[in-house]
Motif scaffolding. Structure first.
Motif, PDB file in Angstrom:
ATOM      1  N   LEU A 185      -0.584  42.497  -2.670  1.00 26.73           N
ATOM      2  CA  LEU A 185      -0.289  43.708  -2.634  1.00 26.73           C
ATOM      3  C   LEU A 185       1.011  44.292  -3.123  1.00 26.73           C
ATOM      4  O   LEU A 185       1.957  43.689  -2.934  1.00 26.73           O
ATOM      5  CB  LEU A 185      -0.450  44.356  -1.367  1.00 26.73           C
ATOM      6  CG  LEU A 185      -1.843  43.998  -0.663  1.00 26.73           C
ATOM      7  CD1 LEU A 185      -1.962  44.428   0.882  1.00 26.73           C
ATOM      8  CD2 LEU A 185      -3.092  44.623  -1.228  1.00 26.73           C
ATOM      9  N   ASP A 186       0.916  45.424  -4.180  1.00 25.76           N
ATOM     10  CA  ASP A 186       2.294  46.015  -4.407  1.00 25.76           C
ATOM     11  C   ASP A 186       1.764  47.377  -4.765  1.00 25.76           C
ATOM     12  O   ASP A 186       0.569  47.816  -4.837  1.00 25.76           O
ATOM     13  CB  ASP A 186       2.903  45.431  -5.427  1.00 25.76           C
ATOM     14  CG  ASP A 186       2.058  45.326  -6.773  1.00 25.76           C
ATOM     15  OD1 ASP A 186       1.477  46.203  -7.035  1.00 25.76           O
ATOM     16  OD2 ASP A 186       2.234  44.173  -7.380  1.00 25.76           O
ATOM     17  N   HIS A 187       2.641  48.147  -4.978  1.00 26.30           N
ATOM     18  CA  HIS A 187       2.728  49.522  -5.547  1.00 26.30           C
ATOM     19  C   HIS A 187       3.336  49.946  -6.812  1.00 26.30           C
ATOM     20  O   HIS A 187       3.713  50.752  -7.288  1.00 26.30           O
ATOM     21  CB  HIS A 187       3.536  50.531  -4.655  1.00 26.30           C
ATOM     22  CG  HIS A 187       2.688  50.804  -2.994  1.00 26.30           C
ATOM     23  ND1 HIS A 187       1.444  51.450  -2.861  1.00 26.30           N
ATOM     24  CD2 HIS A 187       3.161  50.254  -1.985  1.00 26.30           C
ATOM     25  CE1 HIS A 187       1.376  51.112  -1.549  1.00 26.30           C
ATOM     26  NE2 HIS A 187       2.252  50.279  -1.142  1.00 26.30           N
ATOM     27  N   SER A 188       3.484  48.745  -7.593  1.00 25.07           N
ATOM     28  CA  SER A 188       3.881  48.586  -8.915  1.00 25.07           C
ATOM     29  C   SER A 188       3.423  49.605  -9.875  1.00 25.07           C
ATOM     30  O   SER A 188       2.040  49.619  -9.883  1.00 25.07           O
ATOM     31  CB  SER A 188       4.205  47.165  -9.663  1.00 25.07           C
ATOM     32  OG  SER A 188       4.892  46.331  -8.820  1.00 25.07           O
ATOM     33  N   GLY A 189       4.235  50.387 -10.548  1.00 26.07           N
ATOM     34  CA  GLY A 189       3.552  51.266 -11.578  1.00 26.07           C
ATOM     35  C   GLY A 189       2.946  52.696 -10.958  1.00 26.07           C
ATOM     36  O   GLY A 189       2.320  53.212 -11.697  1.00 26.07           O
ATOM     37  N   PHE A 190       3.013  53.086  -9.673  1.00 28.64           N
ATOM     38  CA  PHE A 190       2.590  54.035  -9.108  1.00 28.64           C
ATOM     39  C   PHE A 190       2.733  55.503  -9.609  1.00 28.64           C
ATOM     40  O   PHE A 190       1.930  56.081  -9.816  1.00 28.64           O
ATOM     41  CB  PHE A 190       2.990  54.237  -7.395  1.00 28.64           C
ATOM     42  CG  PHE A 190       2.541  55.355  -6.935  1.00 28.64           C
ATOM     43  CD1 PHE A 190       1.122  55.763  -6.467  1.00 28.64           C
ATOM     44  CD2 PHE A 190       3.536  56.420  -6.547  1.00 28.64           C
ATOM     45  CE1 PHE A 190       0.886  56.969  -5.829  1.00 28.64           C
ATOM     46  CE2 PHE A 190       3.292  57.489  -5.788  1.00 28.64           C
ATOM     47  CZ  PHE A 190       1.817  57.785  -5.814  1.00 28.64           C
ATOM     48  N   ARG A 191       4.046  55.436 -10.151  1.00 27.04           N
ATOM     49  CA  ARG A 191       4.478  56.794 -10.891  1.00 27.04           C
ATOM     50  C   ARG A 191       3.819  57.038 -12.006  1.00 27.04           C
ATOM     51  O   ARG A 191       3.697  58.037 -12.654  1.00 27.04           O
ATOM     52  CB  ARG A 191       6.154  56.839 -10.751  1.00 27.04           C
ATOM     53  CG  ARG A 191       6.656  57.201  -9.450  1.00 27.04           C
ATOM     54  CD  ARG A 191       8.123  57.655  -9.567  1.00 27.04           C
ATOM     55  NE  ARG A 191       8.767  57.627  -8.367  1.00 27.04           N
ATOM     56  CZ  ARG A 191       8.397  58.928  -7.341  1.00 27.04           C
ATOM     57  NH1 ARG A 191       7.895  59.856  -8.066  1.00 27.04           N
ATOM     58  NH2 ARG A 191       9.019  59.231  -6.145  1.00 27.04           N
ATOM     59  N   GLN A 192       3.592  55.767 -12.921  1.00 22.11           N
ATOM     60  CA  GLN A 192       2.881  55.729 -13.941  1.00 22.11           C
ATOM     61  C   GLN A 192       1.396  56.194 -13.985  1.00 22.11           C
ATOM     62  O   GLN A 192       0.803  56.769 -15.012  1.00 22.11           O
ATOM     63  CB  GLN A 192       3.158  54.525 -14.761  1.00 22.11           C
ATOM     64  CG  GLN A 192       4.462  54.236 -15.315  1.00 22.11           C
ATOM     65  CD  GLN A 192       5.634  53.885 -14.242  1.00 22.11           C
ATOM     66  OE1 GLN A 192       5.167  53.280 -13.383  1.00 22.11           O
ATOM     67  NE2 GLN A 192       6.877  54.353 -14.278  1.00 22.11           N
TER      68      GLN A 192
END
Length: 176
Positions: A104-111
């Protein structure tokens, strides 16, 4: 596998692969195979048939105990959110990435989610087989619960994907 919904008057429910909206009376007529002017029987009999058809449809098609995002929001006095194709696509893409990486991660959420269009949030999880399970799991976590109950978002996208490890990865994107 992306979750699909059947929109009912009481909220959305995970059913098949179609997205549709049917009002209560039409749903009853459909289930009882009664057209709007086809039944020549007494009005009370028609109403009983409609009620029976609606109840039968609800029992067969939708588990009454299942919890989805808008049902959860309604229980807490929040307005329903509309399902967004854009946010569902972002959720599906990230769920597949999480399943491939098996973490799990939130990598690239803003993109993935255009934060310039207003507030946005993301919940991720793994291990639940159903939407009901993952909504309940997020509801027990303070930060995830707060995201699901935000008043400043109007749309959502929810998706899941199965990893090679046998676990299902879920992503909920919220925004405007």
């Amino acid at each position: 596998m992306a979750t699909t919904f059947l929109m009912l008057a009481g909220g959305s429910h995970r059913i098949g692969r179609a997205v549709t909206s049917i009002d209560r009376i039409a749903r009853g007529r459909l289930a009882a195979n009664i057209g709007p002017n086809e039944c020549s029987c007494h009005s009370a009999t028609r109403q009983i048939l409609r009620t029976f058809a609606v109840v039968a449809f609800a029992l067969v098609a939708t588990p009454t105990f299942a919890l989805d995002l808008n049902s959860f929001r309604a229980q807490h006095g929040r307005q329903p959110l509309s399902q967004s194709i854009r946010l569902t696509g972002a959720a599906s893409s990230h769920a597949n990435t999480l399943a491939a990486r098996q973490r799990l991660d939130h990598s690239g959420f803003r993109q993935r989610v255009d934060v310039s269009s207003g507030p946005a949030a993301e919940n991720v999880a793994y291990g639940c087989a159903t939407e009901d399970c993952v909504i309940r799991m997020w509801a027990r976590s303070g930060a995830h619960r707060a995201n699901m109950l935000r008043r400043d978002v109007t749309s959502y996208g929810l998706a899941s994907a199965d990893g090679a490890n046998g676990k299902r990865y879920w992503v909920l994107e919220l925004g405007n």
